[in-house]
Enzyme design. Structure first.
Site, short mmCIF file in Angstrom:
data_model
loop_
_atom_site.label_atom_id
_atom_site.label_comp_id
_atom_site.label_asym_id
_atom_site.label_seq_id
_atom_site.Cartn_x
_atom_site.Cartn_y
_atom_site.Cartn_z
N HIS A 137 1.95 4.55 -2.86
CA HIS A 137 2.05 6.00 -2.62
C HIS A 137 3.45 6.51 -2.99
O HIS A 137 3.60 7.54 -3.66
CB HIS A 137 1.80 6.31 -1.14
CG HIS A 137 0.38 6.15 -0.70
ND1 HIS A 137 -0.70 6.67 -1.39
CD2 HIS A 137 -0.16 5.54 0.40
CE1 HIS A 137 -1.82 6.38 -0.75
NE2 HIS A 137 -1.51 5.70 0.34
N HIS A 177 0.83 -1.21 0.00
CA HIS A 177 0.00 0.00 0.00
C HIS A 177 0.87 1.26 0.00
O HIS A 177 0.70 2.15 -0.85
CB HIS A 177 -0.91 -0.02 1.23
CG HIS A 177 -1.82 1.16 1.34
ND1 HIS A 177 -3.13 1.13 0.93
CD2 HIS A 177 -1.60 2.42 1.81
CE1 HIS A 177 -3.68 2.33 1.13
NE2 HIS A 177 -2.77 3.12 1.68
N GLU A 178 1.80 1.33 0.93
CA GLU A 178 2.64 2.52 1.04
C GLU A 178 3.61 2.63 -0.12
O GLU A 178 3.96 3.73 -0.55
CB GLU A 178 3.40 2.51 2.37
CG GLU A 178 2.52 2.49 3.62
CD GLU A 178 1.54 3.66 3.67
OE1 GLU A 178 1.82 4.70 3.04
OE2 GLU A 178 0.50 3.52 4.33
#
Length: 419
Positions: free
Chosen positions: A22, A18-19
């Protein structure tokens, strides 16, 4: 211990992916990413690479990417401050020493008159023991050093807020998107290893506790008919068996071109709708087909997405109570149960959690990615950004409410655990 390891590995991967979404999109947009963190709280491990500090923190409750410009700078240099300057080979300021200047004897100490670390990148001030006003150009990758901890400056064009609406939205959306990508990938692996069910009336595996193994059935046997009714597919065969729990059924079995009769009494089991159904203890045949596995990854991810949205809809309409939600304790317990069922089942569980994480983060709630996308959308409609202080307050209140919800759900989990 196995449960703890499974939880750490699964959640570590989910948060990392997920990160990472980003991080990659933000870097491609030219945003300075100061930190990539797994977990919250005190750092237990860190290293720096290409402007970004990668850290693992004590509390494994999520993660974050700290982008320049999202929050006010921790250190602000104002007129009257005395700072030390170190220079690179081009004569530009490469380091600004905020304190402990005695540890840097080679630095040039000045009393700041003006400084711009965002746009024009210069510092102007009076040199120590001299009255002349001097101006120095600051390198766009210079660092300021406070308590011997260096932090790279963030010129305005490297800040999150300086990027276009599309670039900022992409950087935020990339995190949840990567959770869906991960779910597809994990389910493809699952299907590739486990194989895809084949709709034929053929015995895949024989379970050890079923009547089929007692009757001598083997993997690869084809069931030709049941009680005189011909069957050609797995669905046709199972439809007959499930409707006759505790009833004797006559089977014609074909093995290596030869047929023989077998009589079995279907065992009684509790079905999905709490109905009693009949089973004989066999599994469907499976084939290993990479094309089907890829299709399975996408279709199953879609099915999980629909199911989670339906559950959220039931929660909003009151058909689903908070008591049915699972927090960290509940997920820990479920993960332990799933881990005991084998690695392939754990793959499916990881995919479900990944889809769930992606959807929850996209909800238009403050402090979540969806809430930040909502503010970016409002900016696009209004033609100007929302006041950062007001937006920050909304996110702060939203985060507090989410933590309160987490405490309530966790309390319910603990009560269920000891009941």
């Amino acid at each position: 211990m196995n449960t703890l390891i499974a939880v750490i590995v699964i959640f570590g991967i989910l948060v990392f992916v997920h990160e990472w979404g980003h991080l990659v999109v933000a870097k491609r947009a030219g945003i300075l990413c100061r930190e990539f963190a797994i977990g919250f709280g005190p750092k237990i491990f860190s290293f720096k690479r290409n402007e970004t500090v990668y850290t693992i923190r004590l509390l494994p409750l999520g993660g974050f990417v700290r982008m320049a410009g999202e929050d006010p700078e921790m250190i602000q240099i104002k007129p009257g401050y005395e700072v030390g300057l170190l220079f690179n080979q081009l004569g530009k300021v490469s380091r600004i020493i905020i304190n402990n200047k005695s540890k840097h004897p080679d630095c040039k100490v000045i009393q700041v008159e003006k400084i711009d670390l965002e746009h024009d990148l210069f510092v102007q001030g009076y040199v120590e023991d001299k009255e002349e006003l001097v101006t120095y150009e600051i390198d766009d990758k210079a660092e300021y050093v406070h308590d011997e901890q260096p932090t790279q400056i963030a010129p305005y064009d490297r800040q999150f807020s300086a990027k276009t609406v599309g670039q900022r939205a992409a950087a935020i959306f990339a995190g949840p998107l990567m959770n869906f990508v991960l779910a597809v990938f994990v389910l493809i692996l699952y299907a590739a290893f486990a194989g895809m069910p084949v709709d034929e009336s053929v015995v895949g595996e024989v379970t050890e506790d079923g009547v089929a193994i007692q009757a001598g059935l083997e993997s690869g046997d084809r069931i030709v008919s049941i009680d005189g009714e011909s069957v050609a597919s797995w669905e046709e065969m199972t439809n007959i068996i499930v409707q006759h729990p505790n009833e004797s059924l006559d089977f014609i079995i074909e093995r290596q071109g030869e047929q023989f009769d077998v009589t079995m009494t279907a065992q009684e089991r509790l079905g999905a709708d709490d109905e009693q159904i009949g089973v004989i203890g066999i599994t469907a045949p499976r084939e290993h087909n990479i094309g089907q596995a890829v299709l399975f990854g996408f279709t199953e991810t879609y099915e999980y997405t629909v199911l989670i949205f339906e559950a959220l809809g039931m929660l909003v309409t009151g058909q689903f109570s908070l008591d049915h939600l699972a927090g960290p304790v509940g997920i820990y317990n479920y993960t332990g149960e799933v881990a005991s069922m084998g690695l392939l089942v754990l793959f499916q569980w990881a995919a479900i959690l990944s889809v769930n994480l992606g959807i929850i983060n996209l909800l238009p709630l403050p402090a979540l990615d969806g809430g930040r996308l909502l503010f970016i959308g409002l900016e696009a409609v209004r033609g100007k950004p929302i006041d950062p202080q007001k937006e920050g307050l909304v996110h702060f209140v939203g985060f507090a409410l989410l933590m309160l919800l987490m405490l309530v759900v966790t309390w319910n989990d603990i009560n269920k655990f000891f009941m």
